[in-house]
Design a protein around this motif. Structure first.
Motif, PDB file in Angstrom:
ATOM      1  N   GLU A 156      14.639  -7.136   7.671  1.00 15.90           N
ATOM      2  CA  GLU A 156      13.678  -6.505   6.766  1.00 15.90           C
ATOM      3  C   GLU A 156      12.449  -7.392   6.629  1.00 15.90           C
ATOM      4  N   ARG A 157      11.291  -6.821   6.969  1.00 13.80           N
ATOM      5  CA  ARG A 157      10.060  -7.614   6.852  1.00 13.80           C
ATOM      6  C   ARG A 157       9.308  -7.258   5.576  1.00 13.80           C
ATOM      7  N   PHE A 158       9.295  -5.986   5.220  1.00 12.49           N
ATOM      8  CA  PHE A 158       8.614  -5.570   3.984  1.00 12.49           C
ATOM      9  C   PHE A 158       9.521  -4.616   3.215  1.00 12.49           C
ATOM     10  N   ALA A 165       2.742  -0.910  -2.085  1.00 11.18           N
ATOM     11  CA  ALA A 165       1.558  -1.644  -2.576  1.00 11.18           C
ATOM     12  C   ALA A 165       0.539  -1.776  -1.454  1.00 11.18           C
ATOM     13  N   HIS A 166       1.034  -2.111  -0.255  1.00 14.06           N
ATOM     14  CA  HIS A 166       0.120  -2.322   0.869  1.00 14.06           C
ATOM     15  C   HIS A 166      -0.638  -1.047   1.222  1.00 14.06           C
ATOM     16  N   TRP A 167       0.077   0.072   1.352  1.00  9.29           N
ATOM     17  CA  TRP A 167      -0.619   1.294   1.779  1.00  9.29           C
ATOM     18  C   TRP A 167      -1.512   1.861   0.669  1.00  9.29           C
ATOM     19  N   SER A 172      -6.941   3.107  -0.225  1.00  6.84           N
ATOM     20  CA  SER A 172      -8.132   3.117  -1.087  1.00  6.84           C
ATOM     21  C   SER A 172      -9.260   2.304  -0.451  1.00  6.84           C
ATOM     22  N   PHE A 173      -8.901   1.219   0.243  1.00  8.06           N
ATOM     23  CA  PHE A 173      -9.925   0.402   0.905  1.00  8.06           C
ATOM     24  C   PHE A 173     -10.665   1.212   1.969  1.00  8.06           C
ATOM     25  N   VAL A 174      -9.910   1.963   2.772  1.00  6.11           N
ATOM     26  CA  VAL A 174     -10.550   2.747   3.835  1.00  6.11           C
ATOM     27  C   VAL A 174     -11.481   3.811   3.239  1.00  6.11           C
ATOM     28  N   ASP A 231       4.433 -16.088  -0.154  1.00 10.56           N
ATOM     29  CA  ASP A 231       4.554 -16.326   1.287  1.00 10.56           C
ATOM     30  C   ASP A 231       3.219 -16.613   1.957  1.00 10.56           C
ATOM     31  N   ASN A 232       2.138 -16.643   1.153  1.00 12.16           N
ATOM     32  CA  ASN A 232       0.836 -17.021   1.703  1.00 12.16           C
ATOM     33  C   ASN A 232       0.423 -18.433   1.308  1.00 12.16           C
ATOM     34  N   LEU A 233       1.342 -19.132   0.605  1.00  6.36           N
ATOM     35  CA  LEU A 233       1.018 -20.514   0.253  1.00  6.36           C
ATOM     36  C   LEU A 233       1.051 -21.368   1.525  1.00  6.36           C
ATOM     37  N   GLY A 262      -3.319 -17.332  10.261  1.00 10.00           N
ATOM     38  CA  GLY A 262      -4.395 -16.347  10.368  1.00 10.00           C
ATOM     39  C   GLY A 262      -4.271 -15.296   9.274  1.00 10.00           C
ATOM     40  N   GLU A 263      -3.043 -14.838   9.038  1.00  5.97           N
ATOM     41  CA  GLU A 263      -2.800 -13.855   7.968  1.00  5.97           C
ATOM     42  C   GLU A 263      -3.101 -14.485   6.617  1.00  5.97           C
ATOM     43  N   LYS A 264      -2.792 -15.797   6.487  1.00  4.88           N
ATOM     44  CA  LYS A 264      -3.052 -16.479   5.208  1.00  4.88           C
ATOM     45  C   LYS A 264      -4.558 -16.595   4.960  1.00  4.88           C
ATOM     46  N   LEU A 316     -13.781  -8.682   8.179  1.00  7.97           N
ATOM     47  CA  LEU A 316     -12.488  -9.388   8.228  1.00  7.97           C
ATOM     48  C   LEU A 316     -11.327  -8.398   8.359  1.00  7.97           C
ATOM     49  N   PHE A 317     -11.408  -7.272   7.641  1.00  5.52           N
ATOM     50  CA  PHE A 317     -10.298  -6.326   7.699  1.00  5.52           C
ATOM     51  C   PHE A 317     -10.312  -5.466   8.955  1.00  5.52           C
ATOM     52  N   LEU A 318     -11.466  -5.438   9.640  1.00  7.56           N
ATOM     53  CA  LEU A 318     -11.454  -4.819  10.970  1.00  7.56           C
ATOM     54  C   LEU A 318     -10.496  -5.614  11.853  1.00  7.56           C
ATOM     55  N   LEU A 319     -10.581  -6.933  11.714  1.00  9.53           N
ATOM     56  CA  LEU A 319      -9.679  -7.809  12.480  1.00  9.53           C
ATOM     57  C   LEU A 319      -8.228  -7.576  12.052  1.00  9.53           C
ATOM     58  N   HIS A 320      -7.989  -7.504  10.736  1.00 17.18           N
ATOM     59  CA  HIS A 320      -6.635  -7.270  10.207  1.00 17.18           C
ATOM     60  C   HIS A 320      -6.092  -5.930  10.695  1.00 17.18           C
ATOM     61  N   ILE A 321      -6.929  -4.899  10.616  1.00 18.31           N
ATOM     62  CA  ILE A 321      -6.491  -3.564  11.041  1.00 18.31           C
ATOM     63  C   ILE A 321      -6.239  -3.557  12.551  1.00 18.31           C
ATOM     64  N   GLY A 330       4.392  -3.564  17.775  1.00 17.70           N
ATOM     65  CA  GLY A 330       5.427  -3.599  16.748  1.00 17.70           C
ATOM     66  C   GLY A 330       4.934  -3.952  15.361  1.00 17.70           C
ATOM     67  N   ALA A 331       3.638  -4.367  15.220  1.00 16.36           N
ATOM     68  CA  ALA A 331       3.167  -4.790  13.886  1.00 16.36           C
ATOM     69  C   ALA A 331       3.125  -3.608  12.928  1.00 16.36           C
ATOM     70  N   LEU A 332       2.539  -2.482  13.409  1.00 21.48           N
ATOM     71  CA  LEU A 332       2.395  -1.328  12.514  1.00 21.48           C
ATOM     72  C   LEU A 332       3.762  -0.824  12.052  1.00 21.48           C
TER      73      LEU A 332
HETATM   74  C1  HEM Z   1      -5.855   0.829   7.502  1.00 23.10           C
HETATM   75  C2  HEM Z   1      -5.852  -0.336   7.033  1.00 23.10           C
HETATM   76  C3  HEM Z   1      -4.735  -1.342   7.220  1.00 23.10           C
HETATM   77  C4  HEM Z   1      -3.754  -1.448   8.171  1.00 23.10           C
HETATM   78  C5  HEM Z   1      -3.494  -0.529   9.356  1.00 23.10           C
HETATM   79  C6  HEM Z   1      -2.942  -2.618   7.855  1.00 23.10           C
HETATM   80  C7  HEM Z   1      -1.821  -3.036   8.578  1.00 23.10           C
HETATM   81  C8  HEM Z   1      -1.012  -4.093   8.221  1.00 23.10           C
HETATM   82  C9  HEM Z   1       0.187  -4.490   8.932  1.00 23.10           C
HETATM   83  C10 HEM Z   1       0.732  -3.833  10.172  1.00 23.10           C
HETATM   84  C11 HEM Z   1       0.712  -5.568   8.292  1.00 23.10           C
HETATM   85  C12 HEM Z   1       1.975  -6.356   8.668  1.00 23.10           C
HETATM   86  C13 HEM Z   1       1.609  -7.621   9.372  1.00 23.10           C
HETATM   87  C14 HEM Z   1       2.805  -8.498   9.535  1.00 23.10           C
HETATM   88  O1  HEM Z   1       3.903  -7.996   9.741  1.00 23.10           O
HETATM   89  O2  HEM Z   1       2.658  -9.716   9.440  1.00 23.10           O
HETATM   90  C15 HEM Z   1      -0.143  -5.835   7.155  1.00 23.10           C
HETATM   91  C16 HEM Z   1       0.064  -6.848   6.251  1.00 23.10           C
HETATM   92  C17 HEM Z   1      -0.729  -7.064   5.138  1.00 23.10           C
HETATM   93  N1  HEM Z   1      -1.882  -6.366   4.797  1.00 23.10           N
HETATM   94 FE1  HEM Z   1      -2.649  -4.797   5.769  1.00 23.10          FE
HETATM   95  N2  HEM Z   1      -3.453  -3.210   6.732  1.00 23.10           N
HETATM   96  C18 HEM Z   1      -4.546  -2.469   6.316  1.00 23.10           C
HETATM   97  C19 HEM Z   1      -5.377  -2.707   5.234  1.00 23.10           C
HETATM   98  C20 HEM Z   1      -5.174  -3.717   4.332  1.00 23.10           C
HETATM   99  C21 HEM Z   1      -6.043  -3.980   3.195  1.00 23.10           C
HETATM  100  C22 HEM Z   1      -7.275  -3.183   2.832  1.00 23.10           C
HETATM  101  C23 HEM Z   1      -5.533  -5.043   2.546  1.00 23.10           C
HETATM  102  C24 HEM Z   1      -6.034  -5.750   1.296  1.00 23.10           C
HETATM  103  C25 HEM Z   1      -7.167  -5.572   0.729  1.00 23.10           C
HETATM  104  C26 HEM Z   1      -4.338  -5.465   3.279  1.00 23.10           C
HETATM  105  C27 HEM Z   1      -3.533  -6.512   2.920  1.00 23.10           C
HETATM  106  C28 HEM Z   1      -2.386  -6.922   3.617  1.00 23.10           C
HETATM  107  C29 HEM Z   1      -1.504  -8.014   3.208  1.00 23.10           C
HETATM  108  C30 HEM Z   1      -1.706  -8.887   1.978  1.00 23.10           C
HETATM  109  C31 HEM Z   1      -0.468  -8.089   4.152  1.00 23.10           C
HETATM  110  C32 HEM Z   1       0.717  -9.044   4.187  1.00 23.10           C
HETATM  111  C33 HEM Z   1       0.432 -10.139   5.112  1.00 23.10           C
HETATM  112  C34 HEM Z   1      -0.163 -11.284   4.396  1.00 23.10           C
HETATM  113  O3  HEM Z   1       0.040 -11.364   3.210  1.00 23.10           O
HETATM  114  O4  HEM Z   1      -0.810 -12.082   5.027  1.00 23.10           O
HETATM  115  N3  HEM Z   1      -4.140  -4.633   4.367  1.00 23.10           N
HETATM  116  N4  HEM Z   1      -1.186  -4.926   7.138  1.00 23.10           N
END
Ligand code: HEM
Length: 386
Positions: A156-158, A165-167, A172-174, A231-233, A262-264, A316-321, A330-332
């Motif tokens: 279990e990862r999440f 909370a994440h979605w 809302s961010f999108v 877990d981000n400390l 990078g996630e931190k 920054l969130f373009l990179l995250h997305i 497998g991340a999604l």
């Molecule tokens: C469409 C938009 C987004 C997608 C597709 C997305 C996707 C993901 C995915 C797949 C993970 C899991 C990564 C892993 O397993 O390590 C993740 C983690 C996370 N996402 Fe997003 N995300 C989106 C938007 C956001 C936004 C807008 C925020 C905050 C403003 C956010 C905050 C986080 C946080 C806090 C985590 C946990 C990882 C960490 O704490 O470093 N995400 N996201």
């Protein structure tokens, strides 16, 4: 001989008549109205200068038409009396200020300069360059991961709560990002295509949506900040990960715990710092912060902070997305189903996997929690290991 004399006489007569006419016109000019008695009485020196404390009415008599002192006061942001409604009804033009990158000018003008000369062009460029850089990286490198076949054992990862909370924050961010981009760049990109009427309706609808979704994002962001903080400390190995960019640009992936460095960085810079700046300034713009008056100055400063924070956050969130969708196999699925295969965890978060195998962290936290509550935990298997 006789003909030329007559011509000379006739010419002279015409010239004389014209001269006389011209003199007559000059003479006929109405004499200027005599200066009102008080100014005349005060002598030539007093007429030229406004009297201290002289109000507009008095000056209209002493110096008819001279409104310069009034406009000097208006431009100097001196509060006067107006029939306008609102907080700053007495101050027509704001005081002189200088924002980074602008001249020393009135605050409204400085804000406009900063927005049109810096925030819009450079913010837009940052967004487009980030998109193009991610597309180029994907074309060159493709999706990361998937080096080891699945084991069939899931971790279990999440938890359900973390995903909800994440979605909520992601959704809302999108909505906020798209409506914000239309408010900032729609005039240049959509208006010429859609025309004023349609674009007008669209931007009003999106602005209204933006104003209502903003507070929802604020709540979701606060929940995400608290939920993922532990877990981000920072941990041992994070610096090495950062120095090698996690091995993402070639070579073996650097071992990390549940979240890599990078996630931190995305968490502390994107969610914490920029998230709080974007929400705080957004709530001021929404006039939801008690005690912060919606004056032009407050709105301009809040808008500048909001623009800078959200433009950086979007990049920054373009990179995250990207990493959370096509950038890593497998991340999604992890954020959709909550679980990952052990092989995925081993490849991308080896130190986290070690702790689970050593029993320091339960493989299924939500089940461990249920077990504490007396439910029998059964670790689900990966139905179709790939
Ligand atoms: C469409 C938009 C987004 C997608 C597709 C997305 C996707 C993901 C995915 C797949 C993970 C899991 C990564 C892993 O397993 O390590 C993740 C983690 C996370 N996402 Fe997003 N995300 C989106 C938007 C956001 C936004 C807008 C925020 C905050 C403003 C956010 C905050 C986080 C946080 C806090 C985590 C946990 C990882 C960490 O704490 O470093 N995400 N996201």
């Amino acid at each position: 001989m006789i003909r030329s004399t007559r011509a000379i006489v006739q010419f002279a007569a015409v010239a004389a008549a014209a001269l006389l006419l011209a003199c007559g016109l000059v003479v006929a000019q109405p004499a200027p109205a005599p200066a009102p008695a008080s100014a005349a009485a005060a002598g030539p020196a007093a007429v030229a200068l406004p009297q201290p404390g002289e109000d507009n009415g008095a000056r209209a008599i002493s110096q008819p038409g001279n409104n310069a002192p009034m406009w000097r006061e208006v431009r100097g942001a001196v509060a006067g009396a107006t029939t306008l409604p609102g907080l700053e009804k007495g101050v027509l033009i704001q005081p002189l200020v200088q924002y980074p990158g602008t001249r020393v000018t009135t605050a409204g003008e400085a804000w406009r300069e900063l927005r049109n000369r810096w925030l819009i062009p450079y913010g837009g460029a940052l967004f487009v360059i980030t998109l193009l850089a991610l597309a180029a990286f994907y074309l060159k490198r493709g999706a990361i991961g998937g080096r080891h076949p699945d084991t069939g054992r899931l971790i279990e990862r999440f938890t359900y709560f973390e995903r909800a909370a994440h979605w909520s924050v992601a959704g809302s961010f999108v909505i906020l990002a798209v409506s914000g981009l239309v408010m900032a760049f729609g005039k240049f990109l959509l208006l010429p295509v859609m025309g004023g009427l349609l674009f007008g309706w669209l931007s009003v609808a999106l602005k209204t949506l933006h104003n209502f979704v903003g507070p929802l994002f604020a709540v979701a962001l606060a929940v995400v900040l608290v939920t993922f903080v532990r877990d981000n400390l920072p941990r041992a190995g994070d610096l090495r990960w950062l120095l090698r960019l996690g091995g993402m640009v070639g070579g073996e992936e650097i071992a990390s715990h549940r979240f890599n460095a990078g996630e931190k960085v995305v968490y502390w810079v994107g969610v914490f710092v920029l998230g709080i700046a974007a929400v705080g300034s957004g709530l001021v713009l929404d006039q939801l912060i008690p005690g912060v008056q919606p004056t032009r100055g407050n709105m301009q400063v809040a808008h500048i902070v909001h623009d800078v924070a959200t433009l950086l956050m979007m990049a920054l969130f373009l990179l995250h997305i990207y990493m959370g969708t096509v950038g890593m196999r497998g991340a999604l699925a992890a954020m959709k189903t909550g679980s990952v295969d052990e092989a995925w965890a081993r490849e991308h978060h080896a130190l986290w996997c070690d702790d689970i195998e050593a029993g320091r962290i339960p493989a299924w936290r939500s089940m461990a929690a249920d077990a504490e509550g007396g439910a029998a935990p059964v670790a689900p298997q990966n139905p179709a290991p790939t």
